[in-house]
Design an enzyme around this catalytic site. Structure first.
Site, PDB file in Angstrom:
ATOM      1  N   ASP A 206      39.826  40.439  29.424  1.00 29.06           N
ATOM      2  CA  ASP A 206      38.990  41.400  30.143  1.00 29.06           C
ATOM      3  C   ASP A 206      39.454  42.843  30.027  1.00 29.06           C
ATOM      4  O   ASP A 206      38.804  43.744  30.554  1.00 29.06           O
ATOM      5  CB  ASP A 206      38.880  40.998  31.624  1.00 29.06           C
TER       6      ASP A 206
ATOM      7  N   HIS B 116      44.764  35.061  23.818  1.00 30.60           N
ATOM      8  CA  HIS B 116      43.424  34.566  23.491  1.00 30.60           C
ATOM      9  C   HIS B 116      42.529  35.667  22.912  1.00 30.60           C
ATOM     10  O   HIS B 116      41.305  35.584  23.022  1.00 30.60           O
ATOM     11  CB  HIS B 116      42.765  33.948  24.731  1.00 30.60           C
TER      12      HIS B 116
ATOM     13  N   CYS C  35      32.817  39.267  12.652  1.00 32.71           N
ATOM     14  CA  CYS C  35      31.714  38.650  11.911  1.00 32.71           C
ATOM     15  C   CYS C  35      32.159  37.279  11.407  1.00 32.71           C
ATOM     16  O   CYS C  35      33.222  37.146  10.786  1.00 32.71           O
ATOM     17  CB  CYS C  35      31.304  39.538  10.740  1.00 32.71           C
TER      18      CYS C  35
ATOM     19  N   CYS D  84      26.196  41.404  12.225  1.00 28.20           N
ATOM     20  CA  CYS D  84      26.942  42.364  11.408  1.00 28.20           C
ATOM     21  C   CYS D  84      25.980  42.956  10.362  1.00 28.20           C
ATOM     22  O   CYS D  84      24.909  42.388  10.093  1.00 28.20           O
ATOM     23  CB  CYS D  84      28.061  41.576  10.731  1.00 28.20           C
TER      24      CYS D  84
ATOM     25  N   GLY E 136      48.266  33.314  38.494  1.00 27.17           N
ATOM     26  CA  GLY E 136      46.840  32.996  38.402  1.00 27.17           C
ATOM     27  C   GLY E 136      46.430  32.147  37.222  1.00 27.17           C
ATOM     28  O   GLY E 136      45.409  32.425  36.596  1.00 27.17           O
TER      29      GLY E 136
ATOM     30  N   ASN F 212      49.978  32.035  43.032  1.00 20.63           N
ATOM     31  CA  ASN F 212      48.658  31.383  42.933  1.00 20.63           C
ATOM     32  C   ASN F 212      48.334  30.835  44.321  1.00 20.63           C
ATOM     33  O   ASN F 212      49.143  30.113  44.901  1.00 20.63           O
ATOM     34  CB  ASN F 212      48.730  30.230  41.907  1.00 20.63           C
TER      35      ASN F 212
ATOM     36  N   ALA G 178      47.199  37.292  43.934  1.00 19.27           N
ATOM     37  CA  ALA G 178      48.018  38.208  43.136  1.00 19.27           C
ATOM     38  C   ALA G 178      47.996  39.625  43.711  1.00 19.27           C
ATOM     39  O   ALA G 178      49.024  40.313  43.744  1.00 19.27           O
ATOM     40  CB  ALA G 178      47.505  38.225  41.695  1.00 19.27           C
TER      41      ALA G 178
HETATM   42  P1  NAD Z   1      41.656  29.189  35.167  1.00 18.92           P
HETATM   43  O1  NAD Z   1      40.295  29.770  35.320  1.00 18.92           O
HETATM   44  O2  NAD Z   1      41.791  27.847  34.582  1.00 18.92           O
HETATM   45  O3  NAD Z   1      42.375  29.172  36.615  1.00 18.92           O
HETATM   46  C1  NAD Z   1      42.468  30.283  37.423  1.00 18.92           C
HETATM   47  C2  NAD Z   1      43.639  30.124  38.367  1.00 18.92           C
HETATM   48  O4  NAD Z   1      43.732  31.327  39.127  1.00 18.92           O
HETATM   49  C3  NAD Z   1      43.492  28.972  39.371  1.00 18.92           C
HETATM   50  O5  NAD Z   1      44.698  28.241  39.402  1.00 18.92           O
HETATM   51  C4  NAD Z   1      43.243  29.692  40.699  1.00 18.92           C
HETATM   52  O6  NAD Z   1      43.795  28.985  41.798  1.00 18.92           O
HETATM   53  C5  NAD Z   1      43.982  30.993  40.490  1.00 18.92           C
HETATM   54  N1  NAD Z   1      43.528  32.104  41.305  1.00 18.92           N
HETATM   55  C6  NAD Z   1      42.283  32.316  41.835  1.00 18.92           C
HETATM   56  N2  NAD Z   1      42.272  33.467  42.518  1.00 18.92           N
HETATM   57  C7  NAD Z   1      43.513  34.012  42.422  1.00 18.92           C
HETATM   58  C8  NAD Z   1      44.120  35.207  42.905  1.00 18.92           C
HETATM   59  N3  NAD Z   1      43.432  36.096  43.635  1.00 18.92           N
HETATM   60  N4  NAD Z   1      45.418  35.437  42.606  1.00 18.92           N
HETATM   61  C9  NAD Z   1      46.128  34.553  41.867  1.00 18.92           C
HETATM   62  N5  NAD Z   1      45.613  33.410  41.381  1.00 18.92           N
HETATM   63  C10 NAD Z   1      44.317  33.144  41.653  1.00 18.92           C
HETATM   64  O7  NAD Z   1      42.510  30.254  34.395  1.00 18.92           O
HETATM   65  P2  NAD Z   1      43.566  30.155  33.228  1.00 18.92           P
HETATM   66  O8  NAD Z   1      44.649  29.217  33.587  1.00 18.92           O
HETATM   67  O9  NAD Z   1      43.874  31.576  32.917  1.00 18.92           O
HETATM   68  O10 NAD Z   1      42.807  29.520  31.985  1.00 18.92           O
HETATM   69  C11 NAD Z   1      41.481  29.714  31.677  1.00 18.92           C
HETATM   70  C12 NAD Z   1      41.123  30.423  30.416  1.00 18.92           C
HETATM   71  O11 NAD Z   1      40.074  31.227  30.834  1.00 18.92           O
HETATM   72  C13 NAD Z   1      42.085  31.360  29.801  1.00 18.92           C
HETATM   73  O12 NAD Z   1      42.152  31.006  28.487  1.00 18.92           O
HETATM   74  C14 NAD Z   1      41.427  32.750  29.877  1.00 18.92           C
HETATM   75  O13 NAD Z   1      41.376  33.303  28.569  1.00 18.92           O
HETATM   76  C15 NAD Z   1      40.013  32.473  30.225  1.00 18.92           C
HETATM   77  N6  NAD Z   1      39.371  33.338  31.227  1.00 18.92           N
HETATM   78  C16 NAD Z   1      39.646  34.647  31.258  1.00 18.92           C
HETATM   79  C17 NAD Z   1      39.044  35.453  32.197  1.00 18.92           C
HETATM   80  C18 NAD Z   1      39.389  36.912  32.203  1.00 18.92           C
HETATM   81  O14 NAD Z   1      39.673  37.480  31.146  1.00 18.92           O
HETATM   82  N7  NAD Z   1      39.412  37.539  33.379  1.00 18.92           N
HETATM   83  C19 NAD Z   1      38.159  34.915  33.135  1.00 18.92           C
HETATM   84  C20 NAD Z   1      37.876  33.547  33.074  1.00 18.92           C
HETATM   85  C21 NAD Z   1      38.511  32.774  32.108  1.00 18.92           C
END
Ligand code: NAD
Length: 255
Positions: free
Chosen positions: A109, A124, A132, A153, A192, A218, A237
């Site tokens: 993000d 990731h 492309c 593209c 998180g 978390n 967090a």
């Molecule tokens: P996940 O979505 O599997 O899990 C999210 C975790 O964050 C959970 O354990 C949840 O309890 C915890 N959480 C929720 N709110 C929180 C807070 N305020 N503070 C701290 N922790 C909190 O996430 P993951 O393990 O990162 O894996 C999922 C994949 O999803 C990753 O590969 C990531 O690339 C992708 N993803 C990224 C985004 C982003 O870029 N923001 C969003 C969604 C998914």
């Protein structure tokens, strides 16, 4: 958990962080939840409401319009609305002051960079670029390129976001950098992440196997809690990191 328990855990975490020689952070979707970006799993996670096949590479290539419609709404629109939160800002400050040696994220993000972090290991990939699928060219993801779906593209090939889909390999350089940072860490903050997405979830395990102390932030238990984590702070967090920052660098100085 009672308030005194949490206070004791924060004090213990602050002691570990204060004594760290190579503090490393590993962040997941949860660090951006308070910026309004939904996580995949956990309470309120996207996969409770949407089809995870959208991000499977084979499904994406076979259904580009359907996938892109969801990806643009769920990701690009949400990222454009979001701002870094206090957790991103504390980590950026610790990087600038030298307290944080390395920052590894699974997130796509851009919020760590927008908070001021300069060196981010993006396990990731990222959403800033489109790649492309025919000629490999990379171009910025702008509202103009995403106006007509699916975006294409100049060569006519389908653009894919330059982040890792399920079924794809991780970017090799980022993986190597993450492995090296994990092996060199003596304290790792894991923030998180459910610890269910591999190979990313092996990064904290590598650090723990190398002797690092793992401090997890978390609000829910994860696959790391009670096994990989030495200390779990069951807080958001955006609450936990500013609390830790106040312990480590109290306003007005002091110990
Ligand atoms: P996940 O979505 O599997 O899990 C999210 C975790 O964050 C959970 O354990 C949840 O309890 C915890 N959480 C929720 N709110 C929180 C807070 N305020 N503070 C701290 N922790 C909190 O996430 P993951 O393990 O990162 O894996 C999922 C994949 O999803 C990753 O590969 C990531 O690339 C992708 N993803 C990224 C985004 C982003 O870029 N923001 C969003 C969604 C998914």
């Amino acid at each position: 958990m009672t308030t005194p328990d949490i206070a004791a855990r924060i004090a213990a975490a602050a002691r570990l962080l204060r004594g760290a020689r190579r503090l490393t952070a590993f962040t997941g979707a949860g660090i951006s939840a308070e910026s309004g970006i939904p996580t995949f799993r956990g309470a309120g996670g996207l996969w409770n409401r949407h089809d995870p096949r959208t991000l499977e590479i084979d499904w994406f290539l076979a259904h580009p319009l359907e996938s892109w419609t969801v990806i643009r709404d769920l990701f690009y629109a949400a990222f454009a609305r979001a701002e870094p939160n206090p957790a991103h800002r504390v980590l950026a400050g610790w990087q600038a002051s030298g307290r944080l040696a390395a920052l590894i994220t699974q997130n796509i993000d851009d919020l760590h960079q927008r908070a001021g972090s300069r060196e981010v290991i993006e396990l990731h990939g990222n959403s800033r670029l489109l790649a492309c699928t025919r000629c490999g060219r990379r171009d910025p993801a702008t509202p103009e390129t995403l106006a007509g779906l699916p975006p294409r593209c100049g060569c006519g090939g389908l653009y894919k976001p330059d982040f890792t889909f399920f079924g794809e390999a991780l970017p090799a350089a980022a993986w190597q950098a993450a492995e090296a940072a994990a092996r060199g860490a003596d304290v790792m903050l894991v923030i998180g992440s459910t610890g269910e997405v591999y190979p990313a979830a092996s990064v904290p395990r590598l650090a723990a196997a190398g002797g690092a102390s793992i401090v997890e932030i978390n609000p829910e238990a994860s696959a790391f809690t009670g096994s990989v984590s030495d200390l779990h702070l069951p807080l958001k967090a955006g609450e936990a990191l500013p609390l830790l920052a106040r312990y480590l660098d109290p306003p007005g100085g002091g110990a």
